[in-house]
Design an enzyme around this catalytic site. Structure first.
Site, PDB file in Angstrom:
ATOM      1  N   ASN A   9     -12.826  20.656  86.909  1.00  0.00           N
ATOM      2  CA  ASN A   9     -12.585  19.210  86.876  1.00  0.00           C
ATOM      3  C   ASN A   9     -12.256  18.731  88.296  1.00  0.00           C
ATOM      4  O   ASN A   9     -11.303  19.215  88.910  1.00  0.00           O
ATOM      5  CB  ASN A   9     -11.421  18.931  85.905  1.00  0.00           C
ATOM      6  N   HIS A  12      -9.418  14.981  90.873  1.00  0.00           N
ATOM      7  CA  HIS A  12      -8.389  14.763  91.887  1.00  0.00           C
ATOM      8  C   HIS A  12      -8.896  14.835  93.327  1.00  0.00           C
ATOM      9  O   HIS A  12      -8.149  14.531  94.257  1.00  0.00           O
ATOM     10  CB  HIS A  12      -7.170  15.638  91.607  1.00  0.00           C
ATOM     11  N   HIS A  45     -13.599  12.693  84.539  1.00  0.00           N
ATOM     12  CA  HIS A  45     -13.063  11.744  83.562  1.00  0.00           C
ATOM     13  C   HIS A  45     -13.217  10.336  84.148  1.00  0.00           C
ATOM     14  O   HIS A  45     -12.539  10.004  85.124  1.00  0.00           O
ATOM     15  CB  HIS A  45     -11.585  12.075  83.297  1.00  0.00           C
ATOM     16  N   ARG A  47     -12.177   7.031  83.848  1.00  0.00           N
ATOM     17  CA  ARG A  47     -11.142   6.274  83.136  1.00  0.00           C
ATOM     18  C   ARG A  47     -11.463   4.791  83.116  1.00  0.00           C
ATOM     19  O   ARG A  47     -12.133   4.285  84.011  1.00  0.00           O
ATOM     20  CB  ARG A  47      -9.779   6.491  83.802  1.00  0.00           C
ATOM     21  N   ARG A  51      -9.251   4.922  88.052  1.00  0.00           N
ATOM     22  CA  ARG A  51      -8.231   5.290  89.054  1.00  0.00           C
ATOM     23  C   ARG A  51      -8.672   6.453  89.941  1.00  0.00           C
ATOM     24  O   ARG A  51      -8.184   6.602  91.041  1.00  0.00           O
ATOM     25  CB  ARG A  51      -6.894   5.606  88.387  1.00  0.00           C
ATOM     26  N   GLU A  72     -15.684  13.322  80.484  1.00  0.00           N
ATOM     27  CA  GLU A  72     -14.560  12.990  79.601  1.00  0.00           C
ATOM     28  C   GLU A  72     -14.475  11.487  79.518  1.00  0.00           C
ATOM     29  O   GLU A  72     -14.521  10.800  80.547  1.00  0.00           O
ATOM     30  CB  GLU A  72     -13.251  13.512  80.193  1.00  0.00           C
ATOM     31  N   THR A 103      -3.756  12.691  80.772  1.00  0.00           N
ATOM     32  CA  THR A 103      -3.987  12.623  79.319  1.00  0.00           C
ATOM     33  C   THR A 103      -2.855  13.365  78.604  1.00  0.00           C
ATOM     34  O   THR A 103      -2.814  14.589  78.573  1.00  0.00           O
ATOM     35  CB  THR A 103      -5.362  13.245  78.981  1.00  0.00           C
ATOM     36  N   GLU A 153     -11.584  20.715  72.051  1.00  0.00           N
ATOM     37  CA  GLU A 153     -10.875  21.234  73.217  1.00  0.00           C
ATOM     38  C   GLU A 153      -9.389  21.129  72.920  1.00  0.00           C
ATOM     39  O   GLU A 153      -8.884  20.038  72.615  1.00  0.00           O
ATOM     40  CB  GLU A 153     -11.232  20.442  74.485  1.00  0.00           C
ATOM     41  N   HIS A 194      -5.897  21.576  80.237  1.00  0.00           N
ATOM     42  CA  HIS A 194      -4.764  20.741  80.660  1.00  0.00           C
ATOM     43  C   HIS A 194      -3.601  21.562  81.183  1.00  0.00           C
ATOM     44  O   HIS A 194      -3.050  22.393  80.482  1.00  0.00           O
ATOM     45  CB  HIS A 194      -4.259  19.791  79.573  1.00  0.00           C
TER      46      HIS A 194
END
Ligand code: PXP
Length: 241
Positions: A9, A12, A45, A47, A51, A72, A103, A153, A194
């Site tokens: 992922n 970031h 993801h 969003r 963000r 996602e 999340t 998941e 996560h």
């Protein structure tokens, strides 16, 4: 037995880029490097508040990536439209609250099952694999099966948190273990994600039947120190055990 797949992922990388409003560091570059160094898929993801990952990132990554892209997204009309436009290979439906840092829990399938069922059906027509991000509980797994998701998941935030704080993880571990075998027995593929670090990955790798791990925050952070190549290599080594 085949080793679990590693989904990287890269949200970031975009967080760092957006902190300065610059064009770097580039999420596309991170995605292509992760691909080169052995990631089995790339997760982003998109969003509602954009963000971190932006629409432009999705467009560029989808265009250049050879391994599967896992998008996602929240179960909304806007996101369904976007996923149908870009056709990522996988979609993972996640809950989303604007005020959360990340999340924070799994989907409320009891409340949203009709809407999610419709989304799954529409995505399946495009041969997009669907996964539902849920807490490790049997009730939600049964609903996921009923509404014809391909995969679930499991949210590993709680166990990773307990592990980081050196608290007892036994009961959460058992819950996840039970959920994984129940889901596998009714024909659902199981993923997990996560809050996973090298150390919690070691713990979770003891659970048989998880086919894919999606890891982001720690992996991107640790890459600052040891590089993305070694970070991916280390996660793959841990998960293969
Ligand atoms: N899986 C899902 C469904 C997620 O929402 C997230 C966070 O975006 C992750 C995995 C990765 O979590 P982390 O960034 O804590 O590794």
């Amino acid at each position: 037995m085949k080793s679990p797949r590693l989904g990287v992922n890269i949200d970031h990388v975009a967080t760092i880029r957006n902190a300065r409003g610059e064009k770097y560091p580039s999420p596309l570059r991170a995605a292509l490097l992760a691909q080169k160094f052995g990631a089995n898929s790339i997760t982003i993801h998109l969003r509602e508040d954009r963000r971190h990952i932006k629409d432009q990132d999705l467009r560029e990554i989808k265009k250049k990536l050879k391994i599967p892209l896992n998008l996602e997204m929240a179960p909304t009309k806007e996101m369904l439209k976007i996923s149908l436009k870009y056709e990522p290979r996988y979609v993972c439906i996640v809950p989303e609250k604007r005020s959360e840092i990340t999340t924070e829990g799994g989907l409320n399938l009891k409340k949203n099952s009709n809407l999610i069922k419709k989304i799954i059906k529409t995505l399946k027509k495009k041969k997009i694999r669907t996964s539902l991000f849920i807490e490790p509980n049997i009730k939600d797994i049964k609903i996921a099966k009923k509404i014809q998701a391909d995969c679930i998941e499991i949210h590993t935030g709680k166990i990773c948190n307990l592990h980081n704080k050196k608290k007892r993880t036994k009961s959460e571990f058992k819950k996840i273990q039970k959920s994984v075998s129940f889901a596998n027995n009714i024909g659902l593929e199981v993923h997990a994600g996560h809050g996973i670090t090298f150390s919690s990955a070691k713990l979770l790798s003891k659970i048989r039947g998880i086919k894919e791990f999606n890891i982001g925050h720690f992996l991107i952070g640790e890459s600052i120190f040891i590089g993305i190549k070694d970070c991916i290599k280390e996660f793959k080594k841990i998960l293969a055990k």
